[in-house]
Structure formats: C-alpha cells, structure tokens
Design a protein around this motif. Structure first.
Motif, PDB file in Angstrom:
ATOM      1  N   LYS A 207     -15.946   7.345  -2.894  1.00 24.25           N
ATOM      2  CA  LYS A 207     -15.464   6.104  -2.538  1.00 24.25           C
ATOM      3  C   LYS A 207     -16.371   4.843  -2.498  1.00 24.25           C
ATOM      4  O   LYS A 207     -16.734   4.201  -3.658  1.00 24.25           O
ATOM      5  CB  LYS A 207     -14.755   6.368  -1.203  1.00 24.25           C
ATOM      6  CG  LYS A 207     -13.858   5.115  -1.006  1.00 24.25           C
ATOM      7  CD  LYS A 207     -13.316   5.664   0.393  1.00 24.25           C
ATOM      8  CE  LYS A 207     -12.398   4.624   1.039  1.00 24.25           C
ATOM      9  NZ  LYS A 207     -11.321   3.991   0.447  1.00 24.25           N
ATOM     10  N   LYS A 208     -17.096   4.708  -1.277  1.00 24.56           N
ATOM     11  CA  LYS A 208     -17.932   3.460  -0.994  1.00 24.56           C
ATOM     12  C   LYS A 208     -19.093   3.633  -2.174  1.00 24.56           C
ATOM     13  O   LYS A 208     -19.504   2.674  -2.458  1.00 24.56           O
ATOM     14  CB  LYS A 208     -18.260   3.414   0.195  1.00 24.56           C
ATOM     15  CG  LYS A 208     -17.047   3.239   1.175  1.00 24.56           C
ATOM     16  CD  LYS A 208     -16.140   1.802   0.617  1.00 24.56           C
ATOM     17  CE  LYS A 208     -15.060   1.769   1.753  1.00 24.56           C
ATOM     18  NZ  LYS A 208     -14.410   0.634   1.346  1.00 24.56           N
ATOM     19  N   CYS A 209     -19.826   5.153  -1.768  1.00 23.23           N
ATOM     20  CA  CYS A 209     -21.164   5.142  -2.773  1.00 23.23           C
ATOM     21  C   CYS A 209     -21.085   5.216  -4.146  1.00 23.23           C
ATOM     22  O   CYS A 209     -21.741   4.541  -4.619  1.00 23.23           O
ATOM     23  CB  CYS A 209     -21.404   6.777  -2.293  1.00 23.23           C
ATOM     24  SG  CYS A 209     -21.639   6.868  -0.378  1.00 23.23           S
ATOM     25  N   GLU A 227     -15.151  -3.768  -7.472  1.00 20.89           N
ATOM     26  CA  GLU A 227     -15.041  -4.791  -6.199  1.00 20.89           C
ATOM     27  C   GLU A 227     -14.035  -4.220  -5.084  1.00 20.89           C
ATOM     28  O   GLU A 227     -13.477  -3.119  -5.215  1.00 20.89           O
ATOM     29  CB  GLU A 227     -14.087  -5.958  -6.805  1.00 20.89           C
ATOM     30  CG  GLU A 227     -14.769  -6.868  -7.893  1.00 20.89           C
ATOM     31  CD  GLU A 227     -16.151  -7.592  -7.283  1.00 20.89           C
ATOM     32  OE1 GLU A 227     -16.256  -7.905  -6.115  1.00 20.89           O
ATOM     33  OE2 GLU A 227     -17.007  -7.634  -8.181  1.00 20.89           O
ATOM     34  N   HIS A 228     -14.258  -4.809  -4.005  1.00 19.27           N
ATOM     35  CA  HIS A 228     -13.691  -4.299  -2.724  1.00 19.27           C
ATOM     36  C   HIS A 228     -12.394  -4.831  -2.632  1.00 19.27           C
ATOM     37  O   HIS A 228     -12.128  -5.781  -1.683  1.00 19.27           O
ATOM     38  CB  HIS A 228     -14.625  -4.265  -1.553  1.00 19.27           C
ATOM     39  CG  HIS A 228     -14.555  -3.771  -0.335  1.00 19.27           C
ATOM     40  ND1 HIS A 228     -14.890  -4.141   0.811  1.00 19.27           N
ATOM     41  CD2 HIS A 228     -13.556  -2.921  -0.092  1.00 19.27           C
ATOM     42  CE1 HIS A 228     -14.332  -3.287   1.672  1.00 19.27           C
ATOM     43  NE2 HIS A 228     -13.768  -2.389   1.317  1.00 19.27           N
ATOM     44  N   MET A 229     -11.483  -4.647  -3.571  1.00 23.63           N
ATOM     45  CA  MET A 229     -10.271  -5.460  -3.548  1.00 23.63           C
ATOM     46  C   MET A 229      -9.121  -4.325  -3.625  1.00 23.63           C
ATOM     47  O   MET A 229      -8.889  -3.410  -4.223  1.00 23.63           O
ATOM     48  CB  MET A 229     -10.293  -6.232  -4.835  1.00 23.63           C
ATOM     49  CG  MET A 229     -11.201  -7.460  -4.707  1.00 23.63           C
ATOM     50  SD  MET A 229     -11.000  -8.340  -6.267  1.00 23.63           S
ATOM     51  CE  MET A 229     -12.237  -9.654  -5.781  1.00 23.63           C
ATOM     52  N   GLY A 253      -6.395  -6.926   7.690  1.00 20.75           N
ATOM     53  CA  GLY A 253      -5.024  -6.558   7.254  1.00 20.75           C
ATOM     54  C   GLY A 253      -5.059  -6.107   5.705  1.00 20.75           C
ATOM     55  O   GLY A 253      -3.907  -6.340   5.233  1.00 20.75           O
ATOM     56  N   LYS A 254      -5.799  -5.758   5.342  1.00 20.76           N
ATOM     57  CA  LYS A 254      -5.941  -5.332   3.830  1.00 20.76           C
ATOM     58  C   LYS A 254      -5.023  -4.351   3.334  1.00 20.76           C
ATOM     59  O   LYS A 254      -4.368  -4.531   2.318  1.00 20.76           O
ATOM     60  CB  LYS A 254      -7.357  -5.039   3.411  1.00 20.76           C
ATOM     61  CG  LYS A 254      -7.599  -5.089   1.861  1.00 20.76           C
ATOM     62  CD  LYS A 254      -9.186  -5.043   1.586  1.00 20.76           C
ATOM     63  CE  LYS A 254      -9.506  -4.050   0.506  1.00 20.76           C
ATOM     64  NZ  LYS A 254     -10.925  -3.513   0.303  1.00 20.76           N
ATOM     65  N   THR A 255      -5.003  -3.238   4.203  1.00 23.27           N
ATOM     66  CA  THR A 255      -3.826  -2.199   3.765  1.00 23.27           C
ATOM     67  C   THR A 255      -2.315  -2.501   3.873  1.00 23.27           C
ATOM     68  O   THR A 255      -1.541  -2.553   3.098  1.00 23.27           O
ATOM     69  CB  THR A 255      -4.246  -0.885   4.703  1.00 23.27           C
ATOM     70  OG1 THR A 255      -5.445  -0.265   4.547  1.00 23.27           O
ATOM     71  CG2 THR A 255      -3.218   0.286   4.322  1.00 23.27           C
ATOM     72  N   ASP A 278      -5.371   0.025  -2.443  1.00 23.66           N
ATOM     73  CA  ASP A 278      -5.418  -0.702  -1.198  1.00 23.66           C
ATOM     74  C   ASP A 278      -7.038  -0.938  -0.726  1.00 23.66           C
ATOM     75  O   ASP A 278      -7.379  -1.481   0.028  1.00 23.66           O
ATOM     76  CB  ASP A 278      -5.006   0.258   0.010  1.00 23.66           C
ATOM     77  CG  ASP A 278      -6.069   1.710   0.120  1.00 23.66           C
ATOM     78  OD1 ASP A 278      -6.462   1.848  -0.761  1.00 23.66           O
ATOM     79  OD2 ASP A 278      -6.272   2.007   1.310  1.00 23.66           O
ATOM     80  N   ASP A 279      -7.900  -0.406  -1.806  1.00 25.65           N
ATOM     81  CA  ASP A 279      -9.465  -0.702  -1.154  1.00 25.65           C
ATOM     82  C   ASP A 279     -10.331  -1.206  -2.545  1.00 25.65           C
ATOM     83  O   ASP A 279     -11.017  -1.997  -2.049  1.00 25.65           O
ATOM     84  CB  ASP A 279      -9.927   0.669  -0.792  1.00 25.65           C
ATOM     85  CG  ASP A 279     -11.036   0.525   0.328  1.00 25.65           C
ATOM     86  OD1 ASP A 279     -11.402  -0.706   0.921  1.00 25.65           O
ATOM     87  OD2 ASP A 279     -11.886   1.176   0.240  1.00 25.65           O
ATOM     88  N   ILE A 280     -10.323  -0.495  -3.553  1.00 28.86           N
ATOM     89  CA  ILE A 280     -11.287  -0.691  -4.480  1.00 28.86           C
ATOM     90  C   ILE A 280     -10.498  -0.831  -5.866  1.00 28.86           C
ATOM     91  O   ILE A 280      -9.815  -0.428  -6.338  1.00 28.86           O
ATOM     92  CB  ILE A 280     -12.065   0.422  -4.682  1.00 28.86           C
ATOM     93  CG1 ILE A 280     -12.760   0.747  -3.200  1.00 28.86           C
ATOM     94  CG2 ILE A 280     -13.154   0.355  -5.925  1.00 28.86           C
ATOM     95  CD1 ILE A 280     -13.620   1.860  -3.327  1.00 28.86           C
TER      96      ILE A 280
HETATM   97 MN    MN Z   1     -12.824  -0.708   2.390  1.00 28.74          MN
END
Ligand code: MN
Ligand code: OXD
Length: 588
Positions: A207-209, A227-229, A253-255, A278-280
């Motif tokens: 995920k993030k890493c 991107e974190h989008m 409120g991204k999700t 929902d995240d990346i």
């Molecule tokens: Mn995130």
C-alpha cells in the motif's frame, strides 16, 4: 516454491539466511491455504471469527495499544544521496540502515513461519500493473494482503521467469517494540524493510510503502505518476461516464467522496456514481494522449469510526463479507462489531479495542479512532465495471482539497496545468479536534503526498510540470475544493457528502466547456447560478459566500506559502515561483 525466477529465489534464500525461520510457506492464494491460515489464526487467538450469519467470513484482530497507526517519525527514505530524499522525508544512508536493521532481522523468525507472498498491484493482465513480494512472519499480513492485492499465481505469471522488476518487501513483527520500529524504503533498490509493527499501514507493504513511496520514485524515472488519489466515475443521464481523480489530506472525507450517493434530484435525473478507487491512483499517458488511471489496490483499508448507513452506506456494505476488522469493539451478545458513529446503540456487553470488558458507560471509546476495516472492493455496491480494466479509465479532472474554515472557496479551477500544480503544491488542511495538538493550525500537505513521496518533493513538483508538458492540451483540468467552510459560529455551511456531486458536476461542465466562469485572484470560480442548489435549504447568497475569495486572508496565505517553499531552496521549479508571484500580483 511457486516460481523458477532466479532473481526471486536468490532473494528469498538471502532473506531465509538472514531471518532463520523454522519453516517457509509460499502463498499461492488458494482458498485451502488461506482457510488453513485463518484456522490457525483463530486457534492462536490472533483473529476472532465473527458471526457467520451476520458477517460471513469476517474476522476481528487487535493490535497492541502501542501499534495503532502509521509512524511517520520512524519512516525513512534511504537514498545514496541525502538530498535525493528531500527536506520533507526522514533519511538514512542505505548501507547504514541495512546494517542496523540487518542486526534486528538476524534470526528474528526463529520459531516462526516465514510466508512468501507474491502480489500484483493493479489489474491482472495490465501492462501497467507491478509485482511485489512480501516476506512476513504475520498471518494477519497474509490475510490482509489477500484482500488488498491480487495475490498468488497472478503475480507470479505477470512477473515471468526472468524479470527482475519486482519490489522486495521484508516484514517482521519482531517484538512489536516501538523503540525499534522502522519502516524503511530503499527506492534505488526496489526494497522495503519494515520491523516491529503489526499495524496495517506499516506492514501491508503493497500500500503506502510500494504503491506510493516506491512507485512515486519509479513513476518519476519511468514517466508516470503514483498519487494519493481516489478515482470516481460520474455517469450522466445519457449513460456517459467521466472520471475524476482527487487528493485530500486525512480527515477530509476521501472514502465518502469515492463512494458518494447522488442527492435525490440527481438520482431522479439519472445520475450515478461509480467507485474505481478510494486511496491510490497510478496515472500514465495513454496511446490517445490522455491521462489514464488504474487503482493498484484490490480492497479498501478504511477508517471504521464514523462510517454508517448515512455517511457511507457503500463502505458499510463493503464490510459485510470477507472483511477483517482491526481494533473495533466486539459485541459479545451477537459476536459482531461496533465502532463510534456506527449507530446510536453501543453494545452493553462488549470488549473494547484493547481487549477489555467495556460497556460504554464510562465515556471511553469502544473502537480506536484509527480502527479499520479491510474490505474487498468487489463487495462495494457502486464498484465501477472498469475496476478490473487493464487500461484503467481516462481522467477528465484532477481535484485537490483540504479542510479550510475561511480561506479556500467551495471550488475554483486553475488557469492552466502549471497553475494547477501550484494549487496542489500549496494544499493545506487545518487541524481538527480529532487529532492531538492545537486546533486550526494550517498543515501543508502538497497533493496529500507529504508522508508518501519517495523522493525530493521539489523534484516531484518538477515531475508534475513535466507530465503537463507531455499531456499538452489533452491534460485533465485541475480544480480545488473545500467542503469545510464555516460560519461565524463554526458551523459548516456546505452540506457536503452526496451534495458534493453538485460541485463535481460544475467541474465536469467546465471540462466540457459547458459553463462560463468568473476570474478571481486565485483562479476561475463558478457563477453563483451555476452551482445547482435545487432541493437544498441554502440560497444563492449563501453560495456567493461560499465562493467568496477574501484577499486579506489570501495575503496571509501567501506568507505561509513563502515559508513552506523556503524549505526547497534552489530545487523548487521556477514555474512555481512564477505562479506564487502571479498570485501576489493578483492580490494587489
Ligand atoms: Mn491514504
Ligand atoms: C490511509 C492514510 O490510511 O492515508 O489511507 O493514512
């Protein structure tokens, strides 16, 4: 062993020699294998099996109280030159870090089983997907990676017999000692080492890493972007779907936006919203010259508290099968889960996230504020039919946002791509009471990538500018939104949630050249009458207030931007300095 690929086998041998596990298990992703791991996890107490009728194939897991969130102060970007990590990342020399962690990893899996997890980030068969391997001693990691990625044979097939293009992730829970916790990225070696944590964001290395820190670095070198989008599709009554990517700092409120439910008037007219991610997002230029996005993930690792049938029914329904809950409360009467904000009926016979008897009467929380659900994307009622499309989806607009009480208007459009990069680079959010520390402090979080950019942030801005050059007039339009303007009593003015579609509609209308705009010092704003308020209890005066740009506040903002930009010295692209100058001139 699942593969003959020597690059993989040699690396696994090295990691076995280092960590000295009792046993090595290759994860093929089969149901039998995963069922066996679930069974073991329940027997050992690592997982609690929930009510099979109400929550089929769902489990609860608790992490240690010292291990409940990402640890940015213990997250490192290890590049040979310190300058390449930039002023916004923690840095250590790779050789120094390999040695230091090497000593901690030495023999760490004695008495434990090592799992070797092949996984794919991105749709099966997509040229744009990438392979990772995660070595771990945690059953929880295996079961979560099964939800969050395409795990097992698909990844092995994608890699092939000879490729060396895979990310090498090594994780051990070790003693879950927070003093010895390290989350280290070695972007020049496609390598991630994580030790002494068992919490999601630190240990689900895809995920993030990988998908942000390592991939952002790969993207810079290979000409694409990580991107974190979120990615969402908006279907109009004619059945045409347009796609938007959006980046927000946490607690914006991204999700909810990714899974938005259209307001009644839009629903009646025939609008639908589809979630792609929902995240990346991984974004690259397609053969048609446009920017295309895939979601590299296969599930949602969402924050549980506050998720309910009203705020986000799609997220809640996503958790009804095959989900792992982390650090929520357990209702002992029903063997189901509960968290603050789920409903108004906290269980009276329950166990809190720390594993203690809890009955909600002492004012303490049942679920940790950062408790999570790991839910398969396939469960989401509004999942896009393009979710598994190897090509991804074409992006019409990029949206940035933050939580600002007064400064930022409800929405504005950048004048062009470079101005849009500037708008992303100055993204900021004001702290809320939900976090520790002072309330209302402005935190800069460019493109919501501050903790996730795997290289020098100024070079990252330059990469954005270069992408714009390449995309030319096919580039998506760039916007900024702020759902969080407050009145003098501190109440939110804009209704938010599903009604945010009204703003997204204006954005798409702008992309298609269907509406005019007004010029403001900070960019193009909507005409008041172009924000559809049909069915809302606010009037045009309120909309005018929401759209207002207060020059005095923006002059203060310019001071904050200068200070922030000061960090980057000479490496800051001249285009951004020029944009800041234009903003200052416009405010005079
Ligand atoms: Mn995130
Ligand atoms: C997340 C985060 O968990 O951004 O997605 O922190």
């Amino acid at each position: 062993m699942l593969t003959n690929n020597k690059n993989v086998l040699n690396w696994v041998d090295e990691m076995v020699a280092l960590t000295k596990p009792d046993k090595v298990v290759w994860i093929d992703g089969s149901k039998e294998q995963l069922d066996e791991i679930r069974k073991q996890s329940v027997e050992s107490g690592e997982m609690i099996k929930l009510n099979e009728e109400k929550l089929p194939n769902c489990y609860l897991h608790r992490t240690l109280p010292n291990d409940v969130a990402r640890v940015e102060h213990r997250t490192f970007i290890c590049t040979r030159n310190k300058e390449d990590a930039g002023p916004t990342n923690n840095w250590e020399d790779p050789q120094v870090m390999y040695k230091k962690l090497g000593e901690m990893f030495d023999g760490v899996m004695k008495g434990r089983t090592m799992y070797v997890i092949p996984y794919l980030m991105g749709p099966v068969g997509s040229e744009f997907s990438k392979v990772g391997f995660e070595i771990t001693d945690s059953n929880y990691v295996v079961l979560n990676m099964d939800i969050m990625t395409r795990m097992g044979k698909d990844a092995i097939d994608q890699l092939g017999e000879t490729s060396n293009d895979f990310v090498r992730g090594l994780h051990s829970k070790a003693d879950i000692d927070e003093e010895k916790r390290y989350i280290c990225q070695f972007p020049e070696d496609n390598t991630i080492w994580s030790i002494n944590s068992a919490y999601g964001g630190n240990v689900l290395l895809g995920k993030k890493c990988f998908a942000l820190r390592i991939a952002s670095f790969q993207g810079k070198n290979e000409g694409w972007m990580a991107e974190h989008m979120l990615i969402l599709g908006i279907e109009n009554p004619q059945g045409e779907v347009k796609y938007i990517c959006a980046a927000f700092p946490s607690a914006c409120g991204k999700t909810n936006l990714a899974m938005l439910i259209p307001p009644e008037v839009y629903k009646k007219a025939g609008y639908k919203v589809w979630c792609v991610g929902d995240d990346i997002s991984w974004l690259r230029q397609g053969p048609d010259g446009r920017l295309w996005a895939i979601n590299p993930e296969n599930g949602f690792f969402g924050v549980a508290p506050g998720t309910n049938l009203k705020s986000n029914p799609n997220a809640l329904h996503s958790t009804e099968e095959g989900t792992i809950f982390t650090n929520v409360a357990l209702n002992l009467d029903t063997n189901t889960v509960w968290w603050e904000g789920l409903d108004k009926n906290p269980p009276t016979n329950a166990i809190n996230w720390k594993g203690e008897k809890w009955d909600c009467t002492d004012g303490s929380k049942g679920a940790h504020p950062n408790s999570r659900f790991t839910a398969p994307a396939r469960n989401c009622p509004c999942i896009s039919k393009e979710f598994n499309n190897p090509q991804g989806v074409p992006i019409s607009a990029i949206v940035f946002g933050g939580r600002r009480a007064k400064t930022a208007p409800l929405v504005y459009q950048s004048r062009d791509w470079n101005h849009g990069v500037f708008v992303g680079s100055i993204m900021a959010s004001e702290t809320t009471a939900a976090a520790t520390g002072a309330v209302g402090v402005v935190r800069r979080d460019p493109m919501a990538m501050l903790p996730f950019c795997g290289y020098h942030m100024a070079d990252y801005f330059q990469h954005w500018i270069d992408m714009g050059q390449k995309l030319g007039d096919k580039a998506p339009k760039i916007f900024n939104v702020n759902w969080f303007r407050t009145d003098d009593e501190g109440n939110f003015i804009w209704p938010g949630f599903g009604d945010n579609l009204r703003v997204l509609s204006w954005i798409l209308d702008r992309c298609e050249g269907k509406v005019d705009a007004v010029e403001t010092p900070i960019g193009f704003g909507p005409k008041v009458e172009d924000i559809n308020i049909d069915g809302l209890s606010i009037d045009e005066t309120t909309v005018a207030n929401l759209l207002n740009v207060d020059k005095e506040l923006w002059k203060e903002e310019v001071g904050g931007i200068h200070e922030f930009y000061g960090k980057f010295g000479d490496r800051l692209p001249k285009e951004l300095i020029a944009e800041l100058q234009t903003l200052e001139n416009n405010l005079e």
